[in-house]
Enzyme design. Sequence first.
Site, PDB file in Angstrom:
ATOM      1  N   GLU A 171     -65.811   6.610   3.189  1.00 55.16           N
ATOM      2  CA  GLU A 171     -65.558   6.680   1.741  1.00 55.16           C
ATOM      3  C   GLU A 171     -64.220   6.044   1.363  1.00 55.16           C
ATOM      4  O   GLU A 171     -63.774   6.157   0.230  1.00 55.16           O
ATOM      5  CB  GLU A 171     -65.586   8.147   1.271  1.00 55.16           C
ATOM      6  CG  GLU A 171     -66.924   8.833   1.472  1.00 55.16           C
ATOM      7  CD  GLU A 171     -68.073   8.149   0.725  1.00 55.16           C
ATOM      8  OE1 GLU A 171     -67.900   7.883  -0.475  1.00 55.16           O
ATOM      9  OE2 GLU A 171     -69.115   7.889   1.346  1.00 55.16           O
ATOM     10  N   ASP A 185     -64.325 -27.214  -9.163  1.00 54.58           N
ATOM     11  CA  ASP A 185     -64.990 -25.954  -8.822  1.00 54.58           C
ATOM     12  C   ASP A 185     -65.408 -25.240 -10.098  1.00 54.58           C
ATOM     13  O   ASP A 185     -64.682 -25.248 -11.087  1.00 54.58           O
ATOM     14  CB  ASP A 185     -64.035 -25.013  -8.061  1.00 54.58           C
ATOM     15  CG  ASP A 185     -63.732 -25.512  -6.648  1.00 54.58           C
ATOM     16  OD1 ASP A 185     -64.390 -26.468  -6.207  1.00 54.58           O
ATOM     17  OD2 ASP A 185     -62.835 -24.939  -6.010  1.00 54.58           O
ATOM     18  N   ARG A 234     -59.887 -22.385   1.722  1.00 56.54           N
ATOM     19  CA  ARG A 234     -60.229 -23.733   1.253  1.00 56.54           C
ATOM     20  C   ARG A 234     -59.253 -24.243   0.195  1.00 56.54           C
ATOM     21  O   ARG A 234     -59.259 -25.428  -0.126  1.00 56.54           O
ATOM     22  CB  ARG A 234     -61.686 -23.801   0.771  1.00 56.54           C
ATOM     23  CG  ARG A 234     -61.983 -22.948  -0.422  1.00 56.54           C
ATOM     24  CD  ARG A 234     -63.471 -22.947  -0.753  1.00 56.54           C
ATOM     25  NE  ARG A 234     -63.940 -24.201  -1.346  1.00 56.54           N
ATOM     26  CZ  ARG A 234     -63.712 -24.563  -2.608  1.00 56.54           C
ATOM     27  NH1 ARG A 234     -62.992 -23.785  -3.404  1.00 56.54           N
ATOM     28  NH2 ARG A 234     -64.188 -25.690  -3.080  1.00 56.54           N
ATOM     29  N   PRO A 252     -64.806  -1.223  -3.395  1.00 56.51           N
ATOM     30  CA  PRO A 252     -65.607  -1.424  -4.610  1.00 56.51           C
ATOM     31  C   PRO A 252     -64.885  -0.927  -5.858  1.00 56.51           C
ATOM     32  O   PRO A 252     -65.263  -1.298  -6.975  1.00 56.51           O
ATOM     33  CB  PRO A 252     -66.894  -0.637  -4.337  1.00 56.51           C
ATOM     34  CG  PRO A 252     -66.618   0.223  -3.149  1.00 56.51           C
ATOM     35  CD  PRO A 252     -65.471  -0.389  -2.404  1.00 56.51           C
TER      36      PRO A 252
HETATM   37 CL1  6GU Z   1     -64.364  -5.030  -1.212  1.00 56.73          CL
HETATM   38  N1  6GU Z   1     -65.950  -3.162  -0.246  1.00 56.73           N
HETATM   39  C1  6GU Z   1     -67.078  -2.442  -0.264  1.00 56.73           C
HETATM   40  N2  6GU Z   1     -67.275  -1.493   0.662  1.00 56.73           N
HETATM   41  N3  6GU Z   1     -68.038  -2.607  -1.156  1.00 56.73           N
HETATM   42  C2  6GU Z   1     -67.821  -3.554  -2.060  1.00 56.73           C
HETATM   43  C3  6GU Z   1     -66.681  -4.350  -2.100  1.00 56.73           C
HETATM   44  C4  6GU Z   1     -65.744  -4.113  -1.172  1.00 56.73           C
HETATM   45  N4  6GU Z   1     -66.775  -5.200  -3.136  1.00 56.73           N
HETATM   46  C5  6GU Z   1     -67.940  -4.938  -3.700  1.00 56.73           C
HETATM   47  N5  6GU Z   1     -68.577  -3.960  -3.071  1.00 56.73           N
END
Ligand code: 6GU
Length: 273
Positions: free
Chosen positions: A119, A176, A161, A92
């Site tokens: 984590e 797209d 794709r 994230p």
């Molecule tokens: Cl790539 N991993 C995690 N754990 N949470 C996320 C993410 C990735 N992308 C958005 N939230």
Amino acid sequence: MRLDVVTIFPEYLEPLNVSLVGKARARGQLDVHVHDLRQWTYDRHNTVDDTPYGGGPGMVMKTEPWGEALDQTLADGYDAGAQGPVLVVPTPSGRPFTQELAVELSERPWLIFTPARYEGIDRRVMDEYATRMPVYEVSIGDYVLAGGEAAVLVITEAVARLLPGVLGNAESHRDDSFAPGAMANLLEGPVYTKPPVWRGHAIPEVLVSGHHGKIARWRRDEAFRRTAANRPDLIERCDPAAFDKKDRETLSILGWAPEPGGRFWRRVEGVEE
Ligand code: 6GU
């Protein structure tokens, strides 16, 4: 393209056997290898995590299993003739995954994914492999998942794709929603198929008019309508030079106006939908 995924949940990657990605594998366009990270643990509990230095909640994935897993994955890939690996680390805290990044990754011959739980992975693993290959830390959106495996599925589908010959029609991704240059990056509007009336809902008349110019115009207006409602940021980001007279009319009806003297469009405050 070769894909390696190292994970503590190999079964989470089963969807890679299905649909577009599964067919690309069956046709030999994608060579997918899923590895269980715990193969590279040597204690009774197959430990892959430990407490964070400096304290704090949760656990951190340890360096050693990842180091051995990636060394072996790289060695096996090179032995099989693969070249030019990149490491894709779902997190994230990564850079946003966009269509532009999907295109960039689709041009690489070998992607190695390291989805983490807990984590995240000890920083030194990314630092180590960054000395040998490009490392992309990627987030798929502004929300938190329990692990990176779902992100691997998302990224793989978006990338696969785009590979030559995977979609039937080479023009299929030109339109797209986020393709470079697509409709000046408007969202795609609604689509319809038979029957012409369903439960009292008729399709828009213009689509059966046979008038290609009017149909194209209607589609563009619908694209503006949907973009203004769902992604106003995309309209603000547009170069107004990409808008013709009718676009400006449509935007004005939708409550947008040119900034005085500026090149950007902003939603006019206080205008009812
Ligand atoms: Cl790539 N991993 C995690 N754990 N949470 C996320 C993410 C990735 N992308 C958005 N939230």
